[in-house]
Every structure is written in C-alpha cells, then in structure tokens.
Design an enzyme around this catalytic site. Structure first.
Site, PDB file in Angstrom:
ATOM      1  N   SER A   4      69.558 -37.870  36.855  1.00 47.28           N
ATOM      2  CA  SER A   4      68.763 -37.388  37.992  1.00 47.28           C
ATOM      3  C   SER A   4      68.859 -35.871  38.132  1.00 47.28           C
ATOM      4  O   SER A   4      69.771 -35.230  37.604  1.00 47.28           O
ATOM      5  CB  SER A   4      69.299 -38.031  39.275  1.00 47.28           C
ATOM      6  OG  SER A   4      70.620 -37.575  39.501  1.00 47.28           O
TER       7      SER A   4
ATOM      8  N   LYS B 262      80.684 -39.909  28.102  1.00 48.93           N
ATOM      9  CA  LYS B 262      80.866 -40.623  29.369  1.00 48.93           C
ATOM     10  C   LYS B 262      79.583 -41.401  29.648  1.00 48.93           C
ATOM     11  O   LYS B 262      78.582 -40.842  30.089  1.00 48.93           O
ATOM     12  CB  LYS B 262      81.151 -39.678  30.538  1.00 48.93           C
ATOM     13  CG  LYS B 262      81.613 -40.472  31.758  1.00 48.93           C
ATOM     14  CD  LYS B 262      81.371 -39.792  33.085  1.00 48.93           C
ATOM     15  CE  LYS B 262      80.022 -40.033  33.666  1.00 48.93           C
ATOM     16  NZ  LYS B 262      79.691 -41.420  34.044  1.00 48.93           N
TER      17      LYS B 262
ATOM     18  N   ALA C  82      75.603 -39.817  30.428  1.00 46.80           N
ATOM     19  CA  ALA C  82      74.369 -40.609  30.276  1.00 46.80           C
ATOM     20  C   ALA C  82      73.991 -41.345  31.564  1.00 46.80           C
ATOM     21  O   ALA C  82      74.847 -41.628  32.398  1.00 46.80           O
ATOM     22  CB  ALA C  82      74.551 -41.603  29.135  1.00 46.80           C
TER      23      ALA C  82
ATOM     24  N   ARG D 299      77.535 -47.776  35.369  1.00 43.53           N
ATOM     25  CA  ARG D 299      76.893 -49.064  35.682  1.00 43.53           C
ATOM     26  C   ARG D 299      76.634 -49.885  34.432  1.00 43.53           C
ATOM     27  O   ARG D 299      76.461 -51.093  34.507  1.00 43.53           O
ATOM     28  CB  ARG D 299      75.568 -48.824  36.392  1.00 43.53           C
ATOM     29  CG  ARG D 299      75.737 -48.137  37.723  1.00 43.53           C
ATOM     30  CD  ARG D 299      74.386 -47.833  38.302  1.00 43.53           C
ATOM     31  NE  ARG D 299      74.492 -46.869  39.363  1.00 43.53           N
ATOM     32  CZ  ARG D 299      73.533 -46.015  39.681  1.00 43.53           C
ATOM     33  NH1 ARG D 299      72.391 -46.013  39.015  1.00 43.53           N
ATOM     34  NH2 ARG D 299      73.685 -45.185  40.665  1.00 43.53           N
TER      35      ARG D 299
ATOM     36  N   GLU E 203      60.417 -39.123  43.082  1.00 44.09           N
ATOM     37  CA  GLU E 203      60.434 -40.036  41.933  1.00 44.09           C
ATOM     38  C   GLU E 203      60.867 -41.403  42.464  1.00 44.09           C
ATOM     39  O   GLU E 203      61.966 -41.531  43.007  1.00 44.09           O
ATOM     40  CB  GLU E 203      61.442 -39.535  40.885  1.00 44.09           C
ATOM     41  CG  GLU E 203      61.548 -40.461  39.687  1.00 44.09           C
ATOM     42  CD  GLU E 203      62.626 -40.038  38.677  1.00 44.09           C
ATOM     43  OE1 GLU E 203      63.717 -39.607  39.093  1.00 44.09           O
ATOM     44  OE2 GLU E 203      62.363 -40.177  37.463  1.00 44.09           O
TER      45      GLU E 203
ATOM     46  N   CYS F  57      62.270 -42.749  32.620  1.00 42.33           N
ATOM     47  CA  CYS F  57      61.897 -41.381  32.996  1.00 42.33           C
ATOM     48  C   CYS F  57      60.488 -41.075  32.537  1.00 42.33           C
ATOM     49  O   CYS F  57      59.863 -40.142  33.021  1.00 42.33           O
ATOM     50  CB  CYS F  57      62.866 -40.383  32.397  1.00 42.33           C
ATOM     51  SG  CYS F  57      62.745 -40.325  30.614  1.00 42.33           S
TER      52      CYS F  57
ATOM     53  N   PHE G  83      71.844 -44.715  33.625  1.00 40.50           N
ATOM     54  CA  PHE G  83      71.924 -46.176  33.487  1.00 40.50           C
ATOM     55  C   PHE G  83      70.706 -46.787  32.801  1.00 40.50           C
ATOM     56  O   PHE G  83      70.746 -47.929  32.372  1.00 40.50           O
ATOM     57  CB  PHE G  83      72.090 -46.836  34.872  1.00 40.50           C
ATOM     58  CG  PHE G  83      70.792 -46.941  35.636  1.00 40.50           C
ATOM     59  CD1 PHE G  83      69.931 -48.020  35.415  1.00 40.50           C
ATOM     60  CD2 PHE G  83      70.400 -45.971  36.549  1.00 40.50           C
ATOM     61  CE1 PHE G  83      68.721 -48.117  36.096  1.00 40.50           C
ATOM     62  CE2 PHE G  83      69.197 -46.055  37.222  1.00 40.50           C
ATOM     63  CZ  PHE G  83      68.358 -47.137  36.996  1.00 40.50           C
TER      64      PHE G  83
HETATM   65  P1  NAD Z   1      72.342 -40.255  37.793  1.00 41.74           P
HETATM   66  O1  NAD Z   1      72.095 -38.802  37.837  1.00 41.74           O
HETATM   67  O2  NAD Z   1      72.695 -40.963  39.047  1.00 41.74           O
HETATM   68  O3  NAD Z   1      73.533 -40.562  36.765  1.00 41.74           O
HETATM   69  C1  NAD Z   1      73.575 -39.964  35.477  1.00 41.74           C
HETATM   70  C2  NAD Z   1      75.018 -39.630  35.121  1.00 41.74           C
HETATM   71  O4  NAD Z   1      75.495 -38.609  36.004  1.00 41.74           O
HETATM   72  C3  NAD Z   1      75.953 -40.803  35.255  1.00 41.74           C
HETATM   73  O5  NAD Z   1      76.814 -40.816  34.134  1.00 41.74           O
HETATM   74  C4  NAD Z   1      76.692 -40.543  36.552  1.00 41.74           C
HETATM   75  O6  NAD Z   1      78.030 -40.985  36.507  1.00 41.74           O
HETATM   76  C5  NAD Z   1      76.629 -39.056  36.717  1.00 41.74           C
HETATM   77  N1  NAD Z   1      76.430 -38.652  38.131  1.00 41.74           N
HETATM   78  C6  NAD Z   1      75.683 -39.292  39.070  1.00 41.74           C
HETATM   79  N2  NAD Z   1      75.662 -38.609  40.228  1.00 41.74           N
HETATM   80  C7  NAD Z   1      76.388 -37.506  40.017  1.00 41.74           C
HETATM   81  C8  NAD Z   1      76.723 -36.395  40.832  1.00 41.74           C
HETATM   82  N3  NAD Z   1      76.316 -36.295  42.084  1.00 41.74           N
HETATM   83  N4  NAD Z   1      77.495 -35.447  40.307  1.00 41.74           N
HETATM   84  C9  NAD Z   1      77.924 -35.522  39.041  1.00 41.74           C
HETATM   85  N5  NAD Z   1      77.632 -36.551  38.218  1.00 41.74           N
HETATM   86  C10 NAD Z   1      76.877 -37.532  38.688  1.00 41.74           C
HETATM   87  O7  NAD Z   1      71.063 -40.906  37.092  1.00 41.74           O
HETATM   88  P2  NAD Z   1      70.742 -42.452  36.919  1.00 41.74           P
HETATM   89  O8  NAD Z   1      70.395 -43.042  38.233  1.00 41.74           O
HETATM   90  O9  NAD Z   1      71.790 -43.105  36.091  1.00 41.74           O
HETATM   91  O10 NAD Z   1      69.421 -42.354  36.006  1.00 41.74           O
HETATM   92  C11 NAD Z   1      68.133 -42.263  36.530  1.00 41.74           C
HETATM   93  C12 NAD Z   1      67.608 -40.846  36.477  1.00 41.74           C
HETATM   94  O11 NAD Z   1      67.676 -40.342  35.153  1.00 41.74           O
HETATM   95  C13 NAD Z   1      66.137 -40.728  36.879  1.00 41.74           C
HETATM   96  O12 NAD Z   1      65.965 -39.596  37.679  1.00 41.74           O
HETATM   97  C14 NAD Z   1      65.424 -40.562  35.545  1.00 41.74           C
HETATM   98  O13 NAD Z   1      64.185 -39.905  35.604  1.00 41.74           O
HETATM   99  C15 NAD Z   1      66.424 -39.767  34.792  1.00 41.74           C
HETATM  100  N6  NAD Z   1      66.223 -39.895  33.364  1.00 41.74           N
HETATM  101  C16 NAD Z   1      65.679 -38.836  32.709  1.00 41.74           C
HETATM  102  C17 NAD Z   1      65.426 -38.925  31.355  1.00 41.74           C
HETATM  103  C18 NAD Z   1      64.819 -37.784  30.621  1.00 41.74           C
HETATM  104  O14 NAD Z   1      64.917 -37.756  29.396  1.00 41.74           O
HETATM  105  N7  NAD Z   1      64.200 -36.828  31.299  1.00 41.74           N
HETATM  106  C19 NAD Z   1      65.741 -40.103  30.667  1.00 41.74           C
HETATM  107  C20 NAD Z   1      66.313 -41.160  31.382  1.00 41.74           C
HETATM  108  C21 NAD Z   1      66.555 -41.038  32.732  1.00 41.74           C
END
Ligand code: NAD
Length: 519
Positions: free
Chosen positions: A249, A196, A170, A200, A404, A304, A172
């Site tokens: 992301s 998981k 998930a 944050r 974004e 998002c 943050f």
């Molecule tokens: P993130 O991708 O940094 O983190 C999401 C999850 O992935 C976390 O649990 C993190 O530990 C893990 N993670 C982070 N970087 C990783 C990597 N390089 N390799 C493997 N795992 C990794 O996202 P965030 O900053 O927590 O959330 C914001 C993003 O989520 C924005 O881009 C937003 O648009 C997107 N989002 C999309 C939706 C949707 O339904 N489309 C909903 C909410 C958020």
C-alpha cells in the site's frame, strides 16, 4: 529433489505443529539454511479467508532472530558473489523446474491462506515463474560495456556487480508472484537476500524457499523473517542492507521509501492503484464487456492491476445493463470449490472497508446497479465474501472514486469524448495501469500517447508486462527510479565498476610525472 506434498492440514518442514498449548501449526523462520521455530512471544494468527478459521500462526521475529538472519546473509555474500555466473544460472534453471513441478502445491497454499480461486492461484505462481525463467538469462543481462583504444594503449570496460545484502517486503495479494519478483532476480546477480513475506500469507514463500534450497542455493543466500512494523523498521534501518524492494500500500510504501532512503539504501516501492478502463463506442462489445468483468472482479478485485474504474465514452454508456448481467453471473465461492470465479476478501476488516466505500457511493449520490454487500455463500457463512458490485453515476470527487477499493467493485464514470476520459485518468494521482477498448487504431494510439500512466493496454485489460520488460507503474503508484524485473530489475540489484586500463609496450614508459589532466 522430489515433489513437496502440501495438504490442507499444512504439515511441512516450514509449517509445523505448535510447541505451544494449541494444536494450531506455526510458521517457521528460514535462517542460514534451516527452518527454525521462533522464540518470539508475539504471534499473528493466519486465517482461511473463506471460513475465518485460524489455520496457523506466524511469529513476529525477535531482534536476535533478525540479527541472525542478517549475519547469515552477510556471511554467505562473498562466496555467492564469487560463484561463477554459470553456476548461479544453474541454480535458477533447477529452480524454475522445481516450481513447475510443484506449481499446484504452491497454488493450494495460496488459496488456503489468501482465498483466491485455485485457477487464479496457479496464475499467481505462473507469473512469478516467468520472472525466474527470465532470471536464467542473467549471463546476457549482467554484461558490462567495453570501449577499446579510448587513447593510445588504453581500454575502458565496466562490470555489473552485486550490491551485497538486499531485502524484500511483500503484500498479501500475490503470495508467490511478488516474492518471485524479488529474491530470484537479486540472487542471480550475486546478492544475498532477506525476505519478509506478508504476515497474512507466509506459506507460499516458505515453500518457495524450500524449493530454492533443493535447487542448490547455498545456506544463507536466502533468509526469511516474519513480522510487521518491527521487522520493516529493522530492514529500513540495518546498515548491512543495501537495497529494499517493497510492494504494497501507499501508506507502508511511502514510509519505507523515506525511512530506507534516509538510511542510504536504494528503495523501489510499487504501491496502490486506481486503474481506468476507457470504453469507446466502436469497441468490440462482446470482448470488452467480458474483459471488463474479468479484470474488475477476478481475484475479488484484490489486484493492483484490477480494472476497478470504467469510463464509458458516448454511446458505450448504453452497455451498462449488459455489463451488470455479466457480473451477476459470476460465481462467488471458496477458492477451492469447483467453478468459483471469485473468492473472499482477505480479512473481515477488508470486507467492512469495502462495504463502507460502497455505502459512501450511495451517500454521495452515485447509484448501486449491482450490490454484493449482503451475499451469503452456502457452507461458508463466516467467510469475508463480497459479491460483484457496480456503482454508476460516479463523479471524480466521490470517495469511492478517490480511494483504492481493493474489492470486487467496479465504479463507472461516463464522458462524451475521449479527451474528457483522458483528462479524468490523468487527473487521478495513481499511474499504475489503464486500458482502452476500441477498434480504431488512431484512437488507441492517441490514448497510449496522451495518457500519463505507466502500463497501458490496448484491448488488453490487465497489461502487466512480461518479465523481459519491467513493471512500470508511475506517479503515486511508484517510488524510486528503477523498476521491478527485466533490465531495470538487474540494474536495481547491481552496481557498476568501471576499469580504465593501460598496457604499454615496454619501451613506451613515461619519461616524467603527468601532473596535468590528460587532454
Ligand atoms: P500493506 O502495505 O498493508 O502490506 C505490505 C507489506 O508492508 C506487508 O509485508 C506488511 O507487513 C507491511 N506493512 C503494512 N503496513 C505497514 C506499515 N504501516 N508500516 C510498515 N510496514 C507495513 O499492503 P497489502 O494490504 O498487503 O497489499 C495491498 C496493497 O498492495 C494495495 O494497495 C495494492 O495496490 C498494492 N499492490 C501493489 C502492487 C504493484 O505492483 N503496484 C502489486 C500488488 C499489490
């Protein structure tokens, strides 16, 4: 089960005083029905984004702990899958009640760790709760299909069955809603689940796990590990995990989609967005401006489905000064302060990134009509605040349009016609959400039909579908083929078994072997 008390000092069975040198509380793992302290030597600080104070530490679970979590999920699966669907439904019915009773406590944890306003945090829980409520209709949703008498004495029917162990990763920005898109849907179908949460903001998920346990979910049906890349790789690679739900992301989502798929798993990945609000000159001005401002700056733009790009068509461009006035009136403050409209960004790095993207607008020829970069919030000088920012004269080749931003920044483009606006939206790689503001039904219909985006609002700025439908972002905003929640969610977490059955009267037995395909 009773109400769970959460104070800002976060003392609870899942968030405990540290056994290490400092007094900073540590977040526990949830393994086999117990909240356990990790033995990890790698910990990540959790900050209050309004102050940047360290409020806790979350472990990067060790390999042994992650293995124990999977063993627990796997062990719990057969009995849970065999538990009658009515009993699983009862667990979810109790769960929705406990979430309602503890909604404010969950929201307080969200505001503490994530920063959004308390009212918005309650919305975060509420929208997740709706998925739990919908999961209670599993008794209809999981029905298979039947076809009697496909030939003499032969009937055909299918069962919808769970997959086994499923996992969720998930982001943050919705600490309650997004985990609730995942484990309740998977578990009500009879799967067990490894979650998981975002490193944050783990608190809300931990409290939600406690409430699920209090609702009667057996030990091992939900396990929670914490961590970053190692935990993610573990999930992608582990042969006992059959399906992965990811939200976050594009960088992480595409990686997880590829790595998980390579290991033979189903993966659904909801990712980034750039959502356009197309404003027609015939729109109801008052409503449209209020909706744009709310959807661009609410949650400090960290949604998002934030409406982060306005496309003003024709005379609607004259509304810009009023848009700026309304945005100026929003109150930026710590999320737990009365009257706050938007809180801080999640980290100082996120603030720096957002400010750099605003800078890029200036460098590339756009105009900053409202600048939130230098905002100071009294009493919260160390917080990651950015005030509402509006950038106009933006062109599709500019960095602030292409990226974004994920902050309280509205970029504004202008076109002469609806057709040009549609072209802009369809040329953008993301397809998460969009909205059109108009009083003309034919214009709305044309837009809804021609725009290549998965979720379209007509005079609705954030068109997130209710859980009886599914979350249907498309193009670069999604990888996979089966969406989150609704019927699609049930499909994602189940597989079909089809039974062809023949019961003949005793005197109708075969007289010789049937060696030819029946025709
Ligand atoms: P993130 O991708 O940094 O983190 C999401 C999850 O992935 C976390 O649990 C993190 O530990 C893990 N993670 C982070 N970087 C990783 C990597 N390089 N390799 C493997 N795992 C990794 O996202 P965030 O900053 O927590 O959330 C914001 C993003 O989520 C924005 O881009 C937003 O648009 C997107 N989002 C999309 C939706 C949707 O339904 N489309 C909903 C909410 C958020």
């Amino acid at each position: 089960a009773s109400r769970v008390q959460v104070s800002s000092k976060v003392k609870s069975p899942w968030y405990s005083a540290s056994p290490f040198s400092s007094s900073v509380p540590t977040v526990k793992l949830f393994i086999d029905g117990k909240f356990v302290e990790s033995k990890s030597d790698k910990w990540i600080d959790i900050h209050n984004p309004a102050t940047n104070e360290v409020i806790g530490r979350v472990p990067q679970a060790t390999k042994a702990e992650m293995d124990a979590a999977i063993v627990s999920c796997k062990r719990a699966f057969p009995a849970w899958a065999d538990t009658s669907i009515l009993s699983r439904q009862q667990v979810l019915l109790r769960y929705q009640q406990l979430i309602k009773e503890n909604l404010k406590e969950i929201a307080k944890l969200i505001t503490l760790e994530q920063g959004k306003t308390l009212a918005d945090a309650e919305g975060d829980v509420f929208r997740g709760l709706q998925v739990v409520e919908h999961a209670c209709s599993v008794t209809s949703l999981m029905m298979g299909e039947t076809m009697p008498s496909i030939t003499k004495d032969m009937d055909l029917y299918s069962y919808r069955l769970p997959l086994g162990v499923c996992a969720g990763i998930a982001p943050f920005n919705f600490p309650a809603m997004i985990p609730l898109w995942m484990f309740p849907m998977a578990m009500v179908c009879g799967n067990t689940f490894l979650m998981k949460p975002s490193e944050r903001v783990p608190g809300a998920t931990m409290l939600l796990a406690k409430l699920l346990q209090d609702s009667g979910a057996p030990d091992g049906t939900l396990n929670i590990i914490h961590g970053q890349h190692e935990a993610v790789n573990f999930i992608c690679d582990h042969p006992d995990i059959k399906a992965i739900s990811f939200v976050g992301s594009n960088q992480a989502g595409e990686y997880i989609f590829e790595r998980g798929s390579r290991h033979g798993k189903r993966v659904q990945a909801n990712m980034g967005a750039k959502n356009h609000g197309v404003v027609m000159p015939d729109a109801n001005k008052e409503n449209t401006l209020n909706q744009l401002v709310g959807a661009a700056f609410g949650a400090a733009g960290q949604r998002c489905m934030a409406l982060s790009t306005a496309v003003l068509v024709g005379e609607a461009k004259k509304w810009l000064p009023e848009l700026v006035e309304r945005a100026k009136n929003l109150r930026v403050n710590a999320g737990d302060q009365p009257g706050a409209d938007l809180g801080p960004l999640i980290t100082p790095q996120a603030k720096e990134r957002v400010c750099n993207l605003i800078d890029s607008g200036t460098k590339e020829g756009a105009s900053i009509l409202l600048d939130g970069r230098k905002i100071k919030v009294k009493g919260y000088e160390n917080g990651n605040f950015v005030g509402p920012t509006i950038i106009s004269n933006v062109k599709p080749n500019m960095t602030c349009y292409k990226e974004e931003i994920f902050g309280p920044v509205l970029v504004v483009l202008e076109t002469e016609t609806l057709d040009e606006a549609i072209q802009i939206v369809n040329n953008n790689p993301y397809g998460n959400g969009t909205a059109i503001f108009t009083t003309n039904g034919a214009t709305a219909r044309k837009y809804a039909h021609l725009v290549d985006v998965g979720q379209v609002g007509v005079n609705v700025p954030i068109p997130v579908p209710l859980p009886m439908f599914s979350f249907t972002g498309s193009r670069s905003s999604f990888r996979g083929d089966t969406n989150f929640y609704g019927k699609q969610g049930i499909q994602f977490y189940t597989q079909l078994k089809t039974i062809t059955s023949q019961w003949k009267e005793e005197d109708a037995t075969l007289s010789s072997p049937a060696v030819v395909m029946p025709t």
